[in-house]
Design a protein around this motif. Structure first.
Motif, PDB file in Angstrom:
ATOM      1  N   ASN A  12       2.866  32.547   5.695  1.00 43.36           N
ATOM      2  CA  ASN A  12       2.878  32.475   4.227  1.00 43.36           C
ATOM      3  C   ASN A  12       4.222  32.032   3.628  1.00 43.36           C
ATOM      4  O   ASN A  12       4.552  32.367   2.497  1.00 43.36           O
ATOM      5  CB  ASN A  12       2.465  33.815   3.607  1.00 43.36           C
ATOM      6  N   ILE A  13       4.990  31.272   4.413  1.00 45.02           N
ATOM      7  CA  ILE A  13       6.248  30.731   3.902  1.00 45.02           C
ATOM      8  C   ILE A  13       5.987  29.354   3.289  1.00 45.02           C
ATOM      9  O   ILE A  13       5.363  28.492   3.913  1.00 45.02           O
ATOM     10  CB  ILE A  13       7.302  30.611   5.021  1.00 45.02           C
ATOM     11  N   ARG A  14       6.446  29.183   2.063  1.00 47.29           N
ATOM     12  CA  ARG A  14       6.230  27.938   1.328  1.00 47.29           C
ATOM     13  C   ARG A  14       7.049  26.803   1.936  1.00 47.29           C
ATOM     14  O   ARG A  14       8.212  26.956   2.280  1.00 47.29           O
ATOM     15  CB  ARG A  14       6.619  28.194  -0.130  1.00 47.29           C
ATOM     16  N   TYR A  15       6.430  25.615   2.072  1.00 44.62           N
ATOM     17  CA  TYR A  15       7.169  24.418   2.464  1.00 44.62           C
ATOM     18  C   TYR A  15       6.561  23.202   1.764  1.00 44.62           C
ATOM     19  O   TYR A  15       5.458  23.252   1.226  1.00 44.62           O
ATOM     20  CB  TYR A  15       7.176  24.240   3.990  1.00 44.62           C
ATOM     21  N   TYR A  16       7.330  22.103   1.766  1.00 45.74           N
ATOM     22  CA  TYR A  16       6.959  20.913   1.003  1.00 45.74           C
ATOM     23  C   TYR A  16       6.997  19.686   1.897  1.00 45.74           C
ATOM     24  O   TYR A  16       7.808  19.601   2.825  1.00 45.74           O
ATOM     25  CB  TYR A  16       7.925  20.714  -0.166  1.00 45.74           C
ATOM     26  N   ASN A  17       6.119  18.726   1.592  1.00 45.66           N
ATOM     27  CA  ASN A  17       6.136  17.482   2.362  1.00 45.66           C
ATOM     28  C   ASN A  17       7.045  16.457   1.682  1.00 45.66           C
ATOM     29  O   ASN A  17       7.602  16.713   0.607  1.00 45.66           O
ATOM     30  CB  ASN A  17       4.716  16.933   2.554  1.00 45.66           C
ATOM     31  N   LEU A  18       7.198  15.301   2.317  1.00 46.17           N
ATOM     32  CA  LEU A  18       8.096  14.271   1.802  1.00 46.17           C
ATOM     33  C   LEU A  18       7.646  13.767   0.439  1.00 46.17           C
ATOM     34  O   LEU A  18       8.476  13.489  -0.444  1.00 46.17           O
ATOM     35  CB  LEU A  18       8.179  13.104   2.792  1.00 46.17           C
ATOM     36  N   ALA A  19       6.342  13.666   0.232  1.00 47.99           N
ATOM     37  CA  ALA A  19       5.829  13.204  -1.063  1.00 47.99           C
ATOM     38  C   ALA A  19       6.233  14.152  -2.190  1.00 47.99           C
ATOM     39  O   ALA A  19       6.567  13.713  -3.299  1.00 47.99           O
ATOM     40  CB  ALA A  19       4.306  13.058  -1.002  1.00 47.99           C
ATOM     41  N   SER A  20       6.232  15.452  -1.914  1.00 48.88           N
ATOM     42  CA  SER A  20       6.635  16.435  -2.921  1.00 48.88           C
ATOM     43  C   SER A  20       8.121  16.296  -3.249  1.00 48.88           C
ATOM     44  O   SER A  20       8.522  16.386  -4.417  1.00 48.88           O
ATOM     45  CB  SER A  20       6.346  17.852  -2.421  1.00 48.88           C
TER      46      SER A  20
END
Length: 299
Positions: free
Chosen positions: A42-50
């Motif tokens: 449940n750790i938030r992460y982001y992709n390159l597009a974000s």
């Protein structure tokens, strides 16, 4: 082999965009600007597009667009608006952000277009001091915090290197030597950060001096032969990460014994590693400089 970084923590986003993590979370909840993914724990992460979208949103916000208005734009229209504004704007911050976006997207066209727009209004010297130096400083911090990969750093530094080379070649073709002094520019063993030294080489040649650029990772013994060719030599080196702080004085002493004491030579030094030595106790023919600009003024 370098692995391209494609996922980012919210701390990465904060480092890259300059927007506080708390603000990013508010924008997510209130305006649905970003949609983070989550790990099994449940750790938030982001992709390159974000990340790319956040940088564009930050760019627009810094140019007077309210977040509420940006949030209503279609996703595909945001980068188009950024491009339109960046082409019209003369803002240093906007320009640096455009170069950062080109780095993160591995977008050579954006780099070249941004540079060409600058070159219409500014000299190469202005671009290097006011844009490239702050950009490289910021990239260095991003790399140290693991917010970008070595591949990103290599991409942008290679493009900047190309611009330095092109600008240098314009003066090399003139072949005007205003004195008998020769400058020899090199980096010590295992030192590869050469952009600063390359720019100094550009300044030397643009002023009409004879310059020999040897580049990365040159052993001291390889410099000895040059003493037999020229009478008045100033050696210039840039200690960014090498020699190690525990080896600095030994290196300088070896250089003094093998090079400086055998001819009419001087040694000019720059770089972060000089923080670890007492520069006031160096031999008289060794001069240290805190910045490229301060060295150039002595030419």
């Amino acid at each position: 082999m370098n692995n391209i970084k494609t996922t980012f923590s919210i701390k990465d986003l904060e480092n890259l965009s300059g927007i506080k993590a708390h603000t990013i979370r508010i924008w997510e909840k209130r305006y649905n600007l970003l949609e983070p993914e989550r790990t099994e724990t449940n750790i938030r992460y982001y992709n390159l597009a974000s990340l790319q979208k956040l940088l564009n949103v930050s760019f627009l916000n810094n140019n007077g667009y309210k977040i509420s208005k940006i949030a209503k734009l279609k996703r595909e229209n945001i980068p188009l608006l950024v491009k339109e504004i960046s082409e019209k704007s003369d803002s240093k911050e906007n320009t640096i952000n455009a170069f950062k976006l080109s780095m993160l997207n591995f977008d050579q066209a954006l780099f070249y277009n941004t540079y060409e727009s600058l070159a219409k209004e500014k000299s190469f010297k202005d671009i290097f001091y006011n844009i490239f130096i702050p950009l490289l400083s910021e990239i260095g911090m991003l790399w140290q915090t693991d917010s970008i990969t070595p591949a990103h750093e290599h991409f942008i530094t290679t493009l900047i290197r190309q611009k330095i080379l092109v600008s240098t070649e314009l003066y090399q073709s003139k072949k005007t030597n205003i004195s008998n002094k020769t400058f020899v520019l090199y980096l010590p063993d295992n030192e590869v950060h050469e952009l600063g030294l390359m720019y100094i080489n550009y300044e030397i040649i643009s002023k009409g001096y004879h310059s020999i650029f040897l580049g990365q990772s040159v052993p001291i013994d390889s410099l000895i032969d040059i003493l037999t060719y020229y009478d008045d030599i100033t050696f210039i080196s840039y200690f960014t990460v090498k020699p190690e702080k525990d080896e600095l004085l030994n290196y300088i002493n070896e250089f003094n014994e093998k090079i400086l004491l055998k001819g009419n030579s001087d040694f000019w030094l720059l770089g972060k590693q000089l923080e670890y030595i007492n520069t006031g106790k160096l031999p008289n023919n060794i001069t240290t400089y805190k910045t490229i600009e301060s060295l150039v003024k002595k030419l």
